[in-house]
Design a protein around this motif. Structure first.
Motif, PDB file in Angstrom:
ATOM      1  N   SER A 150     -13.988 -10.430   1.823  1.00  0.00           N
ATOM      2  CA  SER A 150     -12.631  -9.886   1.654  1.00  0.00           C
ATOM      3  C   SER A 150     -12.844  -8.380   1.363  1.00  0.00           C
ATOM      4  N   VAL A 151     -11.652  -7.690   1.239  1.00  0.00           N
ATOM      5  CA  VAL A 151     -11.327  -6.457   0.968  1.00  0.00           C
ATOM      6  C   VAL A 151     -11.506  -6.310  -0.591  1.00  0.00           C
ATOM      7  N   LEU A 152     -12.437  -5.801  -1.298  1.00  0.00           N
ATOM      8  CA  LEU A 152     -12.683  -5.867  -2.485  1.00  0.00           C
ATOM      9  C   LEU A 152     -11.920  -4.748  -3.243  1.00  0.00           C
ATOM     10  N   ARG A 153     -11.880  -3.453  -2.687  1.00  0.00           N
ATOM     11  CA  ARG A 153     -11.396  -2.295  -2.933  1.00  0.00           C
ATOM     12  C   ARG A 153     -10.472  -1.788  -1.759  1.00  0.00           C
ATOM     13  N   LEU A 154      -9.215  -1.644  -1.976  1.00  0.00           N
ATOM     14  CA  LEU A 154      -8.573  -0.893  -0.973  1.00  0.00           C
ATOM     15  C   LEU A 154      -8.876   0.543  -0.710  1.00  0.00           C
ATOM     16  N   PRO A 155      -8.640   0.962   0.342  1.00  0.00           N
ATOM     17  CA  PRO A 155      -8.795   2.536   0.618  1.00  0.00           C
ATOM     18  C   PRO A 155      -7.595   3.230  -0.460  1.00  0.00           C
ATOM     19  N   GLU A 156      -8.007   4.673  -0.807  1.00  0.00           N
ATOM     20  CA  GLU A 156      -7.214   5.277  -1.642  1.00  0.00           C
ATOM     21  C   GLU A 156      -5.670   5.190  -1.578  1.00  0.00           C
ATOM     22  N   ASN A 157      -5.347   5.462  -0.183  1.00  0.00           N
ATOM     23  CA  ASN A 157      -4.189   5.785   0.330  1.00  0.00           C
ATOM     24  C   ASN A 157      -3.356   4.577   1.087  1.00  0.00           C
ATOM     25  N   ALA A 158      -3.937   3.406   0.564  1.00  0.00           N
ATOM     26  CA  ALA A 158      -3.575   2.215   1.252  1.00  0.00           C
ATOM     27  C   ALA A 158      -2.207   1.701   0.580  1.00  0.00           C
ATOM     28  N   VAL A 159      -1.260   1.117   1.162  1.00  0.00           N
ATOM     29  CA  VAL A 159      -0.281   0.227   0.563  1.00  0.00           C
ATOM     30  C   VAL A 159      -0.403  -1.178   0.513  1.00  0.00           C
ATOM     31  N   LEU A 160      -0.239  -1.863  -0.619  1.00  0.00           N
ATOM     32  CA  LEU A 160      -0.705  -3.178  -0.461  1.00  0.00           C
ATOM     33  C   LEU A 160       0.605  -4.007  -0.132  1.00  0.00           C
ATOM     34  N   LEU A 161       0.632  -5.028   0.789  1.00  0.00           N
ATOM     35  CA  LEU A 161       1.819  -5.574   1.183  1.00  0.00           C
ATOM     36  C   LEU A 161       1.797  -6.972   0.722  1.00  0.00           C
ATOM     37  N   GLU A 167      -6.690 -14.622  -3.150  1.00  0.00           N
ATOM     38  CA  GLU A 167      -6.952 -13.166  -2.494  1.00  0.00           C
ATOM     39  C   GLU A 167      -6.107 -12.124  -2.807  1.00  0.00           C
ATOM     40  N   PRO A 168      -6.541 -11.118  -3.543  1.00  0.00           N
ATOM     41  CA  PRO A 168      -5.448 -10.100  -3.941  1.00  0.00           C
ATOM     42  C   PRO A 168      -4.953  -9.005  -2.942  1.00  0.00           C
ATOM     43  N   HIS A 169      -5.898  -9.132  -1.773  1.00  0.00           N
ATOM     44  CA  HIS A 169      -5.572  -7.996  -0.656  1.00  0.00           C
ATOM     45  C   HIS A 169      -5.487  -8.735   0.552  1.00  0.00           C
ATOM     46  N   GLN A 170      -4.207  -9.667   0.783  1.00  0.00           N
ATOM     47  CA  GLN A 170      -4.128 -10.371   2.029  1.00  0.00           C
ATOM     48  C   GLN A 170      -3.433  -9.483   3.068  1.00  0.00           C
ATOM     49  N   ALA A 171      -2.784  -8.318   2.638  1.00  0.00           N
ATOM     50  CA  ALA A 171      -2.212  -7.391   3.844  1.00  0.00           C
ATOM     51  C   ALA A 171      -2.084  -6.114   2.958  1.00  0.00           C
ATOM     52  N   PHE A 172      -2.191  -5.126   4.060  1.00  0.00           N
ATOM     53  CA  PHE A 172      -1.986  -3.706   3.600  1.00  0.00           C
ATOM     54  C   PHE A 172      -1.739  -3.003   4.985  1.00  0.00           C
ATOM     55  N   ARG A 173      -1.248  -1.724   4.497  1.00  0.00           N
ATOM     56  CA  ARG A 173      -0.922  -0.691   5.492  1.00  0.00           C
ATOM     57  C   ARG A 173      -1.574   0.473   5.132  1.00  0.00           C
ATOM     58  N   VAL A 174      -2.025   1.258   6.084  1.00  0.00           N
ATOM     59  CA  VAL A 174      -2.446   3.048   5.935  1.00  0.00           C
ATOM     60  C   VAL A 174      -1.835   3.783   6.851  1.00  0.00           C
ATOM     61  N   GLY A 175      -1.159   4.879   6.346  1.00  0.00           N
ATOM     62  CA  GLY A 175      -0.481   5.606   7.115  1.00  0.00           C
ATOM     63  C   GLY A 175       0.840   5.024   7.526  1.00  0.00           C
ATOM     64  N   ARG A 176       1.194   5.485   8.903  1.00  0.00           N
ATOM     65  CA  ARG A 176       2.634   4.949   9.386  1.00  0.00           C
ATOM     66  C   ARG A 176       2.306   3.475  10.242  1.00  0.00           C
ATOM     67  N   CYS A 177       1.235   3.243  10.729  1.00  0.00           N
ATOM     68  CA  CYS A 177       1.048   2.232  11.700  1.00  0.00           C
ATOM     69  C   CYS A 177      -0.007   1.617  11.713  1.00  0.00           C
ATOM     70  N   ALA A 178      -0.991   1.421  10.746  1.00  0.00           N
ATOM     71  CA  ALA A 178      -2.100   0.740  10.742  1.00  0.00           C
ATOM     72  C   ALA A 178      -2.284  -0.383   9.499  1.00  0.00           C
ATOM     73  N   TRP A 179      -2.365  -1.481  10.033  1.00  0.00           N
ATOM     74  CA  TRP A 179      -2.414  -2.718   9.209  1.00  0.00           C
ATOM     75  C   TRP A 179      -3.769  -3.355   9.235  1.00  0.00           C
ATOM     76  N   GLY A 180      -4.102  -4.278   7.894  1.00  0.00           N
ATOM     77  CA  GLY A 180      -5.087  -5.184   8.078  1.00  0.00           C
ATOM     78  C   GLY A 180      -4.387  -6.148   7.190  1.00  0.00           C
ATOM     79  N   ILE A 181      -4.772  -7.552   7.938  1.00  0.00           N
ATOM     80  CA  ILE A 181      -4.320  -8.688   7.341  1.00  0.00           C
ATOM     81  C   ILE A 181      -5.377  -9.763   7.269  1.00  0.00           C
TER      82      ILE A 181
END
Length: 245
Positions: A150-161, A167-181
């Motif tokens: 899993s993602v145990l810790r998000l990048p500092e500038n990530a937005v949790l979605l 699982e506390p990190h099912q989806a996040f965005r970094v910047g304008r247009c990069a997503w992890g799911i």
């Protein structure tokens, strides 16, 4: 025509290949046919030029583990970090989600509670309500999942979605247009059931009820819609910045 590269980071179980094809075929079937789609297996082939050569990038799941830091994986992560910096739209799925977080300064590793597999609910947070990829989706919806890391810790500038109870990190965005799911929009219910049948002996050893997990598999159209949604973002050009009001 918008050019999208699918970075293939591994292969499915051999027993699934004949019936369902491999990871890349599942993405090819659900991304918009208007896209000019290319597949590169980054475990054996060179990275596909520069990130800016592409209008969009999709990263598949994998049986590999991000925390092993294989050379091909680390090189792919560095390439993805360049893509994010250049604001090329990126969608990382499962392994791709974890690799994206790792590449941007977060941490990926084994989930402390073990494996999450089967159909489970994902809950969207307020930040997803005006996110270019997630806006308009229900606050909770079922999704197909199978992961031990899993993602145990998000990048500092990530937005949790998105999150759920496991699982506390099912989806996040970094910047304008990069997503992890973390979940799998490319999986059909049939593929999910096939995964669980292969995993059943291990699931029982881990104290999970394989029969119940198989019986509880549902279609997950809202999760699946993310591949079409990502396609439209690429086709429409640069997404709006959700922080601009």
């Amino acid at each position: 025509m918008a050019r999208v590269v699918i970075l293939k980071t591994g292969n499915t179980y051999p027993s699934l290949l004949e019936s369902f094809g491999d990871f890349d075929s599942w993405f090819l079937a659900r991304l918009a046919p208007e896209l000019d789609l290319h597949v590169v297996d980054v475990t054996v082939d060179d990275l596909p030029g520069k990130p800016g050569d592409w209008d969009g990038i999709v990263v598949t799941g994998s049986p590999a583990m991000v925390s092993d830091r294989a050379p091909w994986s680390e090189n792919t992560g560095a390439w993805l970090a360049e893509a994010v910096a250049e604001e090329v739209p990126v969608l990382g799925v499962c392994y791709g989600h974890q690799l994206l977080a790792h590449a941007l300064g977060g941490e990926a590793g084994y989930h402390p509670r073990g494996r999450e597999t089967g159909t489970h609910q994902v809950e969207l947070l307020d930040a997803a309500m005006d996110d270019p990829l997630f806006e308009g989706l229900p606050q909770t919806f079922p999704a197909q999942l199978t992961h031990r890391q899993s993602v145990l810790r998000l990048p500092e500038n990530a937005v949790l979605l998105g999150r759920n109870d496991f699982e506390p990190h099912q989806a996040f965005r970094v910047g304008r247009c990069a997503w992890g799911i973390q979940f799998h929009p490319e999986f059909s219910a049939e593929v999910m059931r096939a995964y669980l049948k292969v995993q059943a002996p291990d699931l029982e050893k881990e104290g999970l009820d394989a029969k119940a997990l198989i019986e509880n598999v549902l279609d997950a159209p809202n999760a699946t819609s993310l591949l079409g949604r990502f396609s439209q973002l690429v086709l429409n050009g640069q997404p709006k910045d959700p922080t601009d009001h």
